[in-house]
Design an enzyme around this catalytic site. Sequence first.
Site, PDB file in Angstrom:
ATOM      1  N   GLN A 186       0.970  -1.804   0.664  1.00 49.31           N
ATOM      2  CA  GLN A 186      -0.264  -0.388   0.029  1.00 49.31           C
ATOM      3  C   GLN A 186       0.812   1.158   0.348  1.00 49.31           C
ATOM      4  OE1 GLN A 186      -3.018   0.181  -0.312  1.00 49.31           O
ATOM      5  NE2 GLN A 186      -3.809  -2.254   0.211  1.00 49.31           N
ATOM      6  N   TYR A 214      -7.161 -12.548  -2.034  1.00 42.87           N
ATOM      7  CA  TYR A 214      -5.798 -11.927  -2.357  1.00 42.87           C
ATOM      8  C   TYR A 214      -5.274 -11.372  -1.196  1.00 42.87           C
ATOM      9  CZ  TYR A 214     -10.096 -11.684  -5.931  1.00 42.87           C
ATOM     10  OH  TYR A 214     -11.043 -11.766  -6.430  1.00 42.87           O
ATOM     11  N   ASP A 295      -9.641  -8.209  -0.820  1.00 41.31           N
ATOM     12  CA  ASP A 295      -9.278  -7.000  -2.007  1.00 41.31           C
ATOM     13  C   ASP A 295      -8.980  -7.567  -3.277  1.00 41.31           C
ATOM     14  OD1 ASP A 295      -7.086  -5.205  -1.352  1.00 41.31           O
ATOM     15  OD2 ASP A 295      -6.403  -5.063  -0.454  1.00 41.31           O
ATOM     16  N   CYS A 320      -9.959  -0.590  -4.813  1.00 41.52           N
ATOM     17  CA  CYS A 320      -8.939   0.362  -5.396  1.00 41.52           C
ATOM     18  C   CYS A 320      -9.062   0.874  -6.925  1.00 41.52           C
ATOM     19  CB  CYS A 320      -7.979  -0.270  -5.783  1.00 41.52           C
ATOM     20  SG  CYS A 320      -7.561  -1.835  -6.565  1.00 41.52           S
ATOM     21  N   GLU A 354      -9.695   4.676  -3.109  1.00 43.45           N
ATOM     22  CA  GLU A 354      -9.719   3.247  -2.149  1.00 43.45           C
ATOM     23  C   GLU A 354     -10.819   3.672  -1.562  1.00 43.45           C
ATOM     24  OE1 GLU A 354      -7.607  -0.392  -1.792  1.00 43.45           O
ATOM     25  OE2 GLU A 354      -6.772   1.827  -3.002  1.00 43.45           O
TER      26      GLU A 354
END
EC number: 2.1.1.35
Length: 362
Positions: A186, A214, A295, A320, A354
Amino acid sequence: MSAPQFDPSQYDAQLAEKKQRLHDLLAPFDAPAPQVFESPREFYRLRAEFRLWREGEDRFYAMFAAGDKHTPILLEDFPIASQRINELMPRLKAAWQGSKALGFKLFQVEFLTTLAGDGLITLCYHRPLNDEWQAAAAQLASELGVSIVGRSRGQRLVVGRDYVVEKLDVAGRTFSYRQPEGAFTQPNGTVNQHMLNWAYEALGQRSDDLLELYCGNGNFTLPLATRVRNVLATEISKTSVNAALANLEDNQVANVTLVRLSAEELTEALNDVRPFRRLQGIDLKAYEFGSVFVDPPRAGMDPDTCELTRRFDNILYISCNPETLAANIAQLNDTHRIKRCALFDQFPYTHHMESGVLLTRR
């Protein structure tokens, strides 16, 4: 990496536009107002990548506007990057200017730093790296207090470590993360910490099991594992899997089973479509999954994986890409409703954002 339009005076207006955009995308699903987590206005990005551009006898850090790879934006500093990166940039430039071993045919530089102050620099070359380079890199690493990775065709030489260590606080506990060179992490550490705490609160304390798809290097896995009985986590990247396993061990998290499968493959396994050797010894039917955490990449979940998540009472989703998030929610809307949502401004001065939602069974 293209150069963002850095203008702190426009931050509030840009964030308001993102909030409205997320509201509009989720309005068809009767979503509550999103909780908004702002970013620091500057010095927020923990990693950065620069090409080197020659002007006369000098070379400069360079970035390019989107769609234009021929007109460089020459940089001496980079105010969206961490203070550690800005402190390292001129010192590294002086080093490559003063040392042929370090500067000869150097064409790209990558920085990876952490909120905890760790740093790693990757130097990319159009030439083989030799013992002279390694000696110069070792001296530079000592002077800068960083690790260095040298890359050229067929070579990857490591001086120090090939990862940095991050420390993130979630609900009063500090978690330690190894973040490997070249792997996804990140970029905005402050906002990442907000995401972890939001997900921790949204999941709540539970007595059943969690499926995580993920999982990356275990960014969310570590704190979420403290909220449930057991976790089955999947990730396809071998580098990320190895980092996640190290992070589980470093943090003494013992209730997570990690398998290197894609989300699509795990969907096939749970649907008894076919067996997988990597699941040998794992009894999927022994899990009592009450929640799933996802994610996914920008493309979102594929239809089959999205359909799989419908089985769970709680779907905790970090995205995202709000457009693919909305498309996935549309597929699930007949059985699940949005109970909570959030906007995390990971990428100030860009259109990217995000977001997170908690979906619960109707």
